[in-house]
Enzyme design. Structure first.
Site, PDB file in Angstrom:
ATOM      1  N   SER A   1       5.466  -2.067  73.932  1.00  0.00           N
ATOM      2  CA  SER A   1       6.596  -2.371  72.867  1.00  0.00           C
ATOM      3  C   SER A   1       6.756  -3.809  72.692  1.00  0.00           C
ATOM      4  CB  SER A   1       7.677  -1.535  73.247  1.00  0.00           C
ATOM      5  OG  SER A   1       8.609  -1.206  72.348  1.00  0.00           O
TER       6      SER A   1
ATOM      7  N   ASP B   1       3.390   6.790  66.148  1.00  0.00           N
ATOM      8  CA  ASP B   1       4.211   5.660  66.536  1.00  0.00           C
ATOM      9  C   ASP B   1       4.918   5.032  65.182  1.00  0.00           C
ATOM     10  OD1 ASP B   1       5.842   3.536  67.401  1.00  0.00           O
ATOM     11  OD2 ASP B   1       4.344   2.487  68.469  1.00  0.00           O
TER      12      ASP B   1
ATOM     13  N   HIS C   1       5.582   6.609  70.216  1.00  0.00           N
ATOM     14  CA  HIS C   1       5.827   5.348  70.941  1.00  0.00           C
ATOM     15  C   HIS C   1       5.494   5.566  72.334  1.00  0.00           C
ATOM     16  CE1 HIS C   1       6.904   1.045  70.368  1.00  0.00           C
ATOM     17  NE2 HIS C   1       7.649   1.250  71.298  1.00  0.00           N
TER      18      HIS C   1
END
Length: 705
Positions: free
Chosen positions: A551, A632, A664
């Protein structure tokens, strides 16, 4: 079921039992919890509901059924749980010596809460998807459209990992009545508390039981402000609906709880035991998802226009530089206990429930086991108060304990998985911390350090440098099945997990310092951390270093690829990272880039361009593994594809790992095992470690009663 593995590997971690927090009954004798396991031998999951005997530390199996979930106490020996049925239906089942079905709801439901009312009736509440007409929605039985087209004329076309539909999450309620030794749901029906209000709760995608509470006065819940675009603003308000019997079919409009000056997320509303007061948290900014939470009190929920903030200051910053989260009331309502992060741990803090009395001193932390608190409850109403606590740590995936606020004695460990960790060498002695100067020397940062179980201080070990996501987040002394430092350490690395600018749990100045500084202060903090490793950790071989991040951590991997720090690593791993900050408007929660880049792309394009990793692709040279998933919607898969394409075009050694059915996070056990094998295989190759990502010893199972 015995542990025969001698090494902590991904297979051992992923197949170990996952035990939920335990919830004690009112007598403080038993605690309900669930435990699930996954077998890589037969590729199946098992699920159990168990009762933990607090006095003996033993547990008993109550239900073993994949369809059973969400157990809640109805009495000291009776509990209710959900059971998924055919065609998307959900059964309400009550068990003691004999099980019986209470009702069958013709749709999936979740997030169950129950509360015994003064008349003996048990108020029941849950969440479920509702149609625009306010009816329960069942995706299994809905009429399937002839076309797959989706048409939108407003924002939030998709969120997290799903495309938006006309159906919204709502809270349903009913009353459980007890006759002739059995419970029944009155009128065999649930009422939608939010029908025709335009409100939705729990708040997607992560809202749950913490978004609402029930008590003798009725229902409190948080919901997105319908007047603001949910993709552009974080504002969620607290509402109150009076309910006396939980059988009412006609309800007054929800009453807004007013909090002047605070317009961000509202969370964690909790009724006092008397049922008149409500404590909750709220943020100030309506476009900052990681803003400081303020603890508030509604002295009388029948007067929701009056609220009081704990530790309020004239400048609006608040006198307690922490972010309270979960809340429970002490037995006599004179105290509150809240969780808040502090230097890589989540602790329980005690304070008076009266804001005027709390103002005289800041909250004090309670003694809890090493690691982080994930859940806690009042065990008994007797004096002194005892709390039942669930924690995890870097070496322990589940620990149940008790602690007595204000008492000098340490917490009492009732059940812990640490003994299984010790069988493979996982001990607290492997964990330490490293302090390093922040960018410009104006502040100090910290990092967690984890060494292999076979650590020899006379040897040198390659470095695994972990960069956390968020970016407002932190590496914590807590268990994880996605990014577990022990898995890397047991491959033969010294793992260093720094908490630079943007990290939570070190005060709001450090956390807020990342705004407009994505590739600035945090990057310089990481450079300083690298220098501290070289200066202070003489057992680390920085010539064999690898770096990994997901991320925002993936963003930073791409950023350091184009900057000098990237040349210090033999290999990089980027999971769901940002390739170009100019693409941040492909995300779903637009308030995130608006806050962190100090405006919209139209208003402040220069800020997006300043910290764009794609500007520096000419410098990319370090071998890199790219991991991305098609579901995602926070960071679309094109971000991973672009980075991989650049690396391939430049002939930089690179590999792409893609999951079409993950979001994600990589959550499915079989996918997670592939993830670990690919990650370990990649970094081990470049760090000069023989690939040891397979099973070391047969894993027959880990018993965690």
């Amino acid at each position: 079921m015995t542990l025969t593995a001698t090494k902590f590997t991904p297979e051992v971690m992923l197949s170990a039992p996952r035990r939920s927090p335990a919830v004690p009954n009112s007598a403080g004798t038993l605690a309900l919890y669930t435990v699930s396991t996954y077998s890589f031998e037969n590729h199946k999951k098992t699920s159990q509901i168990r009762a933990f005997d607090i006095a003996s530390g033993n547990s008993v199996l109550l239900v073993e059924d994949l369809r059973a979930s969400e157990p809640v106490w109805l009495g000291d020996d009776e509990f209710l749980h959900l059971e998924s049925g055919d065609n998307g239906a959900t059964k309400l089942v009550v068990r003691s010596a004999v099980a019986h079905e209470v009702a069958s709801v013709k749709a999936p439901i979740s997030n169950v809460k129950v509360k015994t009312l003064p008349n003996g009736t048990i108020a029941f509440a849950c969440s479920a998807l509702a149609t625009p007409a306010g009816q329960l929605h069942n995706p299994e039985t809905e009429e399937k459209p002839l076309s797959s087209a989706k048409i939108y004329s407003s924002l939030f076309v998709r969120h997290w990992d799903t495309w938006s539909t006309e159906n919204r999450s709502s809270i349903f309620y009913g009353a459980l009545e007890h006759h002739d030794g059995k419970y029944s749901l009155r009128d065999n029906a649930l009422v939608n508390a939010l029908a025709r209000t335009g409100l939705s709760s729990p708040v997607a995608p992560f809202g749950g039981t913490g978004d609402f509470d029930i008590g003798p006065a009725g229902l409190v819940f948080v919901a997105k402000c319908p007047e603001l675009d949910p993709a552009m603003y974080t504002k969620t308000d607290l509402y109150f609906i009076p309910l006396k019997t939980f059988t009412e079919s006609r309800l007054p409009p929800p009453q807004l709880v007013k909090t002047p000056g605070l317009e961000g997320y509202s969370n964690n509303p909790v009724f006092s035991h008397c049922g008149r007061k409500v404590a909750f948290t709220r943020m100030r900014s309506n476009q900052y998802e990681s803003d400081k939470t303020r603890l508030l009190l509604v002295p009388d929920i029948n007067n929701p226009g009056e609220t009081t903030e704990f530790y309020a200051t004239d400048d609006g910053q608040g006198g307690w530089d922490s972010r309270p989260d979960a809340i429970i009331w002490g037995p006599d309502d004179t105290n509150l206990y809240v969780t808040a992060e502090h230097h890589a741990r989540t602790l329980i803090w005690s304070l008076p429930s009266d804001p005027s009395k709390a103002a005289s001193a800041l909250p004090t932390p309670l003694q809890t086991p090493d690691g982080s608190v994930v859940d806690f409850h009042v065990l008994t109403p007797t004096s002194p108060t005892t709390l039942f606590v669930t924690t995890t740590s870097l070496i322990d995936n589940s620990c149940y304990s008790t602690t007595t606020p204000g008492h000098p004695s340490p917490p009492t460990i009732l059940s812990s998985a640490t003994k299984h960790g010790r069988a493979m060498g996982l001990t607290r002695s492997a964990i330490s911390t490293l302090s390093f100067r922040g960018a410009g020397g104006a502040y100090t940062c910290h990092a967690l350090v984890m060494r292999p179980s076979h650590f020899d201080p006379a040897r040198k070990y390659p470095l695994a440098f972990l960069i956390h996501g968020g970016p407002q987040g932190a590496w914590a002394d807590a268990w994880s099945t996605r990014w577990n430092p022990a898995v890397l350490a047991e491959q033969g690395y010294v793992v260093v997990a720094p908490n630079p600018t943007g990290s939570t749990g070190y005060g709001m100045a450090l956390e807020d310092g990342i705004r407009g500084e994505w590739g600035g202060r945090p990057y310089n903090d990481l450079v300083n951390c690298w220098e501290a490793i070289e200066e202070e950790l003489d057992y680390v071989d920085t010539a064999r270093a690898v770096a990994l991040g997901a991320s925002y951590g993936g963003y930073m991997i791409n950023w350091i690829q184009g900057h000098p720090l990237g040349r210090n690593f033999k290999a990089l791993v980027c999971h769901d990272g940002v390739f170009s900050t100019l693409n941040q408007w492909c995300t779903e929660e637009l308030f995130f880039p608006i806050h962190d880049f100090e405006g919209t792309l139209m208003e402040n394009r220069a800020a997006y361009e300043k910290w764009d990793p794609a500007k520096f692709v000419s410098e990319w040279a370090t071998p890199q593994l790219i991991i991305h998933s098609e579901l995602d919607y926070r960071l679309p898969i094109t971000e991973g594809l672009a980075a991989f394409n650049v690396l391939q075009a430049k002939k930089v050694p690179s590999k792409l790992l893609m999951f079409p059915d993950e979001n994600h996070w990589v959550l499915k056990p079989e996918n997670s095992l592939v993830w670990h094998r690919e990650v370990l295989g990649w970094i081990n190759k470049y760090a000069g470690i023989e690939n040891e990502s397979g099973v070391a010893g047969q894993v027959q199972g880990l018993r965690l009663d």
